[in-house]
Motif scaffolding. Sequence first.
Motif, mmCIF file in Angstrom:
data_model
loop_
_atom_site.group_PDB
_atom_site.id
_atom_site.type_symbol
_atom_site.label_atom_id
_atom_site.label_comp_id
_atom_site.label_asym_id
_atom_site.label_seq_id
_atom_site.Cartn_x
_atom_site.Cartn_y
_atom_site.Cartn_z
ATOM 1 N N VAL A 279 0.840 -1.203 0.000
ATOM 2 C CA VAL A 279 0.000 0.000 0.000
ATOM 3 C C VAL A 279 0.872 1.248 0.000
ATOM 4 N N LEU A 280 1.963 1.227 0.775
ATOM 5 C CA LEU A 280 2.870 2.375 0.825
ATOM 6 C C LEU A 280 3.482 2.646 -0.543
ATOM 7 N N ILE A 281 3.912 1.594 -1.232
ATOM 8 C CA ILE A 281 4.506 1.771 -2.560
ATOM 9 C C ILE A 281 3.476 2.332 -3.535
ATOM 10 N N GLY A 282 2.277 1.760 -3.522
ATOM 11 C CA GLY A 282 1.237 2.230 -4.424
ATOM 12 C C GLY A 282 0.861 3.676 -4.170
ATOM 13 N N TYR A 283 0.746 4.047 -2.901
ATOM 14 C CA TYR A 283 0.380 5.422 -2.570
ATOM 15 C C TYR A 283 1.502 6.398 -2.929
ATOM 16 N N ALA A 284 2.760 6.020 -2.613
ATOM 17 C CA ALA A 284 3.889 6.927 -2.826
ATOM 18 C C ALA A 284 4.084 7.287 -4.284
ATOM 19 N N ALA B 32 0.287 10.267 -3.870
ATOM 20 C CA ALA B 32 1.229 11.229 -3.304
ATOM 21 C C ALA B 32 1.811 12.128 -4.388
ATOM 22 N N ILE B 33 2.098 11.555 -5.560
ATOM 23 C CA ILE B 33 2.625 12.364 -6.668
ATOM 24 C C ILE B 33 1.574 13.357 -7.139
ATOM 25 N N TYR B 34 0.352 12.881 -7.313
ATOM 26 C CA TYR B 34 -0.726 13.743 -7.815
ATOM 27 C C TYR B 34 -1.026 14.864 -6.826
ATOM 28 N N ALA B 35 -1.063 14.520 -5.526
ATOM 29 C CA ALA B 35 -1.369 15.539 -4.518
ATOM 30 C C ALA B 35 -0.271 16.591 -4.441
ATOM 31 N N ASN C 281 10.359 10.409 -3.368
ATOM 32 C CA ASN C 281 9.798 9.107 -3.020
ATOM 33 C C ASN C 281 10.693 7.950 -3.449
ATOM 34 N N ILE C 282 11.481 8.140 -4.487
ATOM 35 C CA ILE C 282 12.458 7.114 -4.861
ATOM 36 C C ILE C 282 13.448 6.913 -3.715
ATOM 37 N N THR C 283 13.949 8.006 -3.171
ATOM 38 C CA THR C 283 14.881 7.910 -2.043
ATOM 39 C C THR C 283 14.193 7.324 -0.820
ATOM 40 N N VAL D 182 11.348 -0.466 -6.909
ATOM 41 C CA VAL D 182 11.244 0.996 -6.998
ATOM 42 C C VAL D 182 11.352 1.454 -8.457
ATOM 43 N N LEU D 183 12.200 0.807 -9.243
ATOM 44 C CA LEU D 183 12.309 1.165 -10.660
ATOM 45 C C LEU D 183 11.001 0.917 -11.394
ATOM 46 N N ALA D 184 10.370 -0.214 -11.127
ATOM 47 C CA ALA D 184 9.089 -0.517 -11.776
ATOM 48 C C ALA D 184 8.024 0.492 -11.375
ATOM 49 N N ALA D 185 7.975 0.830 -10.089
ATOM 50 C CA ALA D 185 6.989 1.818 -9.626
ATOM 51 C C ALA D 185 7.274 3.193 -10.216
ATOM 52 N N THR D 186 8.545 3.554 -10.345
ATOM 53 C CA THR D 186 8.910 4.844 -10.932
ATOM 54 C C THR D 186 8.489 4.931 -12.389
ATOM 55 N N THR D 187 8.738 3.870 -13.144
ATOM 56 C CA THR D 187 8.362 3.853 -14.561
ATOM 57 C C THR D 187 6.855 4.000 -14.722
ATOM 58 N N ALA D 188 6.102 3.236 -13.933
ATOM 59 C CA ALA D 188 4.645 3.328 -14.020
ATOM 60 C C ALA D 188 4.154 4.716 -13.634
ATOM 61 N N SER D 189 4.766 5.316 -12.616
ATOM 62 C CA SER D 189 4.342 6.641 -12.178
ATOM 63 C C SER D 189 4.641 7.703 -13.231
ATOM 64 N N LEU D 190 5.794 7.595 -13.889
ATOM 65 C CA LEU D 190 6.139 8.575 -14.919
ATOM 66 C C LEU D 190 5.131 8.564 -16.059
ATOM 67 N N TYR D 191 4.762 7.388 -16.513
ATOM 68 C CA TYR D 191 3.877 7.297 -17.679
ATOM 69 C C TYR D 191 2.402 7.480 -17.306
#
Length: 373
Positions: A25-30, A34-37, A184-186, A231-240
């Motif tokens: 849940v923390l990864i999904g929210y971060a 969290a990015i959108y807000a 959030n990556i850090t 974290v790389l997978a979550a970052t890629t999904a968040s960017l796109y």
Amino acid sequence: MRVANVFNLGVKELFSLLRDPVMLVLIGYAFSLAIYAAATAMPETLHKAPIAVVDEDRSQLSTRIIDAFYPPQFSAPSLITREEMDARMDAGLDTFALAIPPDFQRDLLAGRQTEIQLNIDATRMSQAFTGNSHIQTIVSNEITTFLKRYRPDSGQQVDLALRARFNPELNKSWFGAVMKIIDNITLLSIILTGAALIREREHGTVEHLLVMPVTPFEIMTAKVWAMAVVVLAATTASLYLVVEGALGVPIEGSVPLFLAGTALHLFATTSLGIFLGTVARSMPQFGLLTMLVLLPLQILSGGTTPRESMPAPVRGVMLAAPNTHFVMLAQAILYRGAGFDVVWPQFAALFLIGCVLFAISLSRFRKTIGTMA
């Protein structure tokens, strides 16, 4: 080191993470809400600020000034009397109250000195600070435009041609979204690796690893690559999906190049997470240590405040932090479309810092494993 051991131990870490719903849940929210807000609610952004106007002049100029306040920066102005102004502000209904005195237009046209009163609810600090300058600019522009119709233009004027590079709309959400991803990556890389180590210690699975034919180097390397991949997978999904999709922020540079720099940054921060996990004896201690480390990393890295505005000693010390180089790298690639020929010094710095942190963390991890044995 055997590659098979590193791979299998890393897969074990991934399965352990899948069985931890809180971390998922923390990864999904971060990397989503969290990015959108952070992008849509920047503290310095003026959005639908409530404003009231006391118009005692009832002139053409006062009407122009009132009509100049409109969404999205301000709510539609409420026309009130002077007796209502203080009461409405005490009740928290208005952040700004503009009082236009009688004969305001007549005095301006006659060249007499006059003034407009602006009351501000300073308890709403972010809106008060930003809105103050916005209102002064709006009122000054309307007065200047109005007077040009009645007074000859004396003196030579110079027009300033403003050209905003990389963010032509001056949209704060473009800045907020990317900087929140960097933070959030850090955050996640340190928390995931440190928490994984502490979780194994609390569950007693570290003792199981000690009787297996694996080395501390293999155990630590497995944790580093497994959490970095997450974290790389979550970052890629968040960017796109979030940055480009939901927020519409254009990415100028190469996303693969940015992800390569992110991988080097994760090499350093996951090693730092392992180090903190060996220092802390429990999850609450780890949380406190993480706060002490993350706040300086994020605030002094140049993402919140430009490095040029910091004291020289602080700038020098922060060159040893991976965040400083990662912020420079990310902004250059995602904002300005820089290539590897521009950001290679940051890549080199992240690699060196990562190697140092990995060596220090491995030494500490070996000592910790030795005491358990």
